[in-house]
Design a protein around this motif. Structure first.
Motif, PDB file in Angstrom:
ATOM      1  N   ILE A 202       0.805  -1.227   0.000  1.00 13.66           N
ATOM      2  CA  ILE A 202       0.000   0.000   0.000  1.00 13.66           C
ATOM      3  C   ILE A 202       0.838   1.277   0.000  1.00 13.66           C
ATOM      4  O   ILE A 202       0.368   2.324  -0.449  1.00 13.66           O
ATOM      5  CB  ILE A 202      -0.970   0.036   1.195  1.00 13.66           C
ATOM      6  N   LEU A 203       2.078   1.224   0.485  1.00 14.77           N
ATOM      7  CA  LEU A 203       2.840   2.469   0.597  1.00 14.77           C
ATOM      8  C   LEU A 203       3.097   3.125  -0.757  1.00 14.77           C
ATOM      9  O   LEU A 203       2.980   4.363  -0.860  1.00 14.77           O
ATOM     10  CB  LEU A 203       4.155   2.222   1.341  1.00 14.77           C
ATOM     11  N   PRO A 204       3.439   2.390  -1.823  1.00 15.59           N
ATOM     12  CA  PRO A 204       3.616   3.071  -3.114  1.00 15.59           C
ATOM     13  C   PRO A 204       2.367   3.842  -3.557  1.00 15.59           C
ATOM     14  O   PRO A 204       2.481   4.948  -4.110  1.00 15.59           O
ATOM     15  CB  PRO A 204       3.936   1.923  -4.074  1.00 15.59           C
ATOM     16  N   LYS A 205       1.199   3.287  -3.310  1.00 14.99           N
ATOM     17  CA  LYS A 205      -0.050   3.989  -3.679  1.00 14.99           C
ATOM     18  C   LYS A 205      -0.222   5.249  -2.835  1.00 14.99           C
ATOM     19  O   LYS A 205      -0.654   6.288  -3.340  1.00 14.99           O
ATOM     20  CB  LYS A 205      -1.241   3.050  -3.477  1.00 14.99           C
ATOM     21  N   ILE A 206       0.106   5.151  -1.544  1.00 13.09           N
ATOM     22  CA  ILE A 206      -0.010   6.312  -0.666  1.00 13.09           C
ATOM     23  C   ILE A 206       0.950   7.404  -1.101  1.00 13.09           C
ATOM     24  O   ILE A 206       0.590   8.600  -1.168  1.00 13.09           O
ATOM     25  CB  ILE A 206       0.256   5.896   0.790  1.00 13.09           C
ATOM     26  N   VAL A 207       2.177   7.032  -1.418  1.00 14.27           N
ATOM     27  CA  VAL A 207       3.172   8.025  -1.849  1.00 14.27           C
ATOM     28  C   VAL A 207       2.704   8.714  -3.120  1.00 14.27           C
ATOM     29  O   VAL A 207       2.781   9.949  -3.239  1.00 14.27           O
ATOM     30  CB  VAL A 207       4.548   7.343  -2.074  1.00 14.27           C
ATOM     31  N   GLN A 208       2.203   7.960  -4.072  1.00 15.92           N
ATOM     32  CA  GLN A 208       1.729   8.539  -5.314  1.00 15.92           C
ATOM     33  C   GLN A 208       0.591   9.521  -5.068  1.00 15.92           C
ATOM     34  O   GLN A 208       0.555  10.629  -5.640  1.00 15.92           O
ATOM     35  CB  GLN A 208       1.269   7.440  -6.273  1.00 15.92           C
ATOM     36  N   ARG A 209      -0.324   9.144  -4.163  1.00 13.00           N
ATOM     37  CA  ARG A 209      -1.466  10.001  -3.867  1.00 13.00           C
ATOM     38  C   ARG A 209      -1.020  11.286  -3.172  1.00 13.00           C
ATOM     39  O   ARG A 209      -1.491  12.380  -3.504  1.00 13.00           O
ATOM     40  CB  ARG A 209      -2.468   9.235  -3.001  1.00 13.00           C
ATOM     41  N   VAL A 210      -0.098  11.167  -2.213  1.00 14.10           N
ATOM     42  CA  VAL A 210       0.368  12.350  -1.490  1.00 14.10           C
ATOM     43  C   VAL A 210       1.169  13.271  -2.411  1.00 14.10           C
ATOM     44  O   VAL A 210       1.057  14.506  -2.344  1.00 14.10           O
ATOM     45  CB  VAL A 210       1.207  11.927  -0.269  1.00 14.10           C
ATOM     46  N   ARG A 211       1.945  12.696  -3.297  1.00 16.23           N
ATOM     47  CA  ARG A 211       2.724  13.508  -4.239  1.00 16.23           C
ATOM     48  C   ARG A 211       1.855  14.318  -5.185  1.00 16.23           C
ATOM     49  O   ARG A 211       2.225  15.422  -5.577  1.00 16.23           O
ATOM     50  CB  ARG A 211       3.664  12.606  -5.055  1.00 16.23           C
ATOM     51  N   THR A 212       0.709  13.767  -5.542  1.00 13.48           N
ATOM     52  CA  THR A 212      -0.153  14.470  -6.485  1.00 13.48           C
ATOM     53  C   THR A 212      -1.160  15.368  -5.798  1.00 13.48           C
ATOM     54  O   THR A 212      -1.871  16.111  -6.479  1.00 13.48           O
ATOM     55  CB  THR A 212      -0.920  13.455  -7.355  1.00 13.48           C
TER      56      THR A 212
END
Length: 386
Positions: A376-386
């Motif tokens: 789940i962390l890659p998805k969270i990072v992508q969401r926070v970055r955008t």
């Protein structure tokens, strides 16, 4: 979402073990006497207090009289740094303190207070990009050691997990007759605590880092080390720390460390395998992720990273909503609005330090927990970055 919350913040605090809780409850209910009293209830409490002291001393390869009970790691650090520095200056005239740049604030701010209010000279040792102190820098700062009151270098860092070369520093300090204190709060239950092998004169521990209760800790103080008590008003702890001892919490701490030491070698290997798997997965699956601290010479349960282009607060909130408890570094510095002094010391610019995450594993951590996090962390990072 996992069926149960996943707790990956053991560097901040650990849950109290069932066996430790049982000891604490028994003592609260049955052993209620003041250990300084001479009646039967007091004598009973005193016997059990000293039994706990003997257990802890044996685990540290120390003598019972070298164990001082405190309210936790912060008090132990304060007592060691102030108590030894002031006593050494009074007895020898030594007026210099040497600490590392990545010390816990309980050591760093105490040393700064001694500089600002008491006129000590303070030398702060730099660290390399992995957060480790150089033996050559320690030797250079020590010189002939004649004017050095105390050296304090932590055993393992709370924010980035790096393990310092304490035994080597201890050998150098001992050859010059300079006391060495180590903040071993993060090392408790995870690294060997033999004070003879470490060659330290003072060592601090806090019980809640190894599945004991909050509000209790200890200071190992080698016999003969100059020391001025910081808590006065009673003769407890052989005059070195006034105040009625909290026998239930002390007994619980002794039980917690005893259990942790019995399991340490096996648990260290298990956690190291999980740690290394997680580090590899995060570095591979998320672009712009960097490991902070040493890759090898680090705590077996500790993973710390920085994520470029994503702020820690947003990631931590998203992780919490996904059922994972983690942190951005030291729990003692939560709410601070300036970059971590540890991340500054290893040379990280503020824009990277803002994306710091710390995952600290424990007895409850499973391979499934790690798999869920890395999913789940890659998805969270992508969401926070955008």
């Amino acid at each position: 979402m996992p069926s149960q919350p996943i707790y990956l913040d053991h560097a901040a605090t650990t849950p109290v073990r069932d066996e430790v809780l049982e000891v604490m409850q028994q003592f609260f209910a049955e052993i209620y006497g003041n250990p300084s009293s001479i009646h039967r209830a007091g004598r009973q409490a005193s016997v059990l207090l000293e039994r706990s002291r003997e257990t802890l001393a044996a685990l540290l390869n120390a003598r019972p009289g070298e164990i001082i009970f405190t309210s936790g790691g912060t008090e132990s650090d304060n007592a060691a740094v102030r108590g030894i520095a002031l006593a050494r200056r009074a007895s020898t005239g030594a007026n210099r303190l040497i600490v590392s740049a990545v010390e816990h604030k309980a050591v760093l701010e105490t040393a700064e207070d001694l500089r600002d209010r008491f006129g000590f000279q303070l030398d702060i040792l730099p660290v390399d990009g992995e957060g480790q102190v150089s033996i050559d820098d320690v030797a250079s700062a020590l010189g002939d050691g004649r004017n050095v009151a105390l050296v304090s270098v932590m055993y393992a860092n709370n924010e980035i997990g790096t393990i310092e070369p304490i035994a080597e520093i201890g050998s150098l300090c001992r050859s010059l007759g300079v006391p060495l204190h180590t903040d071993a709060v993060q090392a408790g239950g995870k690294l060997p605590l033999d004070v003879e092998a470490l060659q330290v004169d003072a060592l601090s521990l806090g019980a809640h880092k190894f599945y004991g209760p909050k509000g209790v800790g200890l200071l190992y103080l080698r016999s003969g080390t100059p020391f001025w008590p910081q808590m006065t008003g009673g003769g407890q702890e052989r005059g070195r720390r006034a105040g009625t001892e909290n026998v239930p919490l002390i007994a619980a701490m002794a039980k917690a460390l005893e259990l942790a030491e019995q399991e340490r070698v096996e648990e260290e290997k298990r956690l190291r395998d999980l740690r290394d798997h997680l580090i590899g997965a995060l570095l591979e699956s998320i672009e712009g992720v960097r490991l902070t601290g040493a890759r090898e010479k680090r705590l077996p349960n500790h993973v710390s990273i920085v994520v470029e282009g994503a702020e820690a607060e947003g990631m931590l909130i998203a992780l919490d909503l996904a059922g994972i408890a983690a942190s951005s570094g030291s729990a003692c510095a939560s709410g601070a609005h300036r970059p971590s002094h540890v991340l500054e010391a290893i040379g990280l610019p503020p824009h990277l330090a803002a994306g710091a995450l710390r995952f600290s594993l424990g007895r409850s951590t499973t391979a499934d927990d790690i798999d869920y996090l890395q999913k789940i962390l890659p998805k969270i990072v992508q969401r926070v970055r955008t």
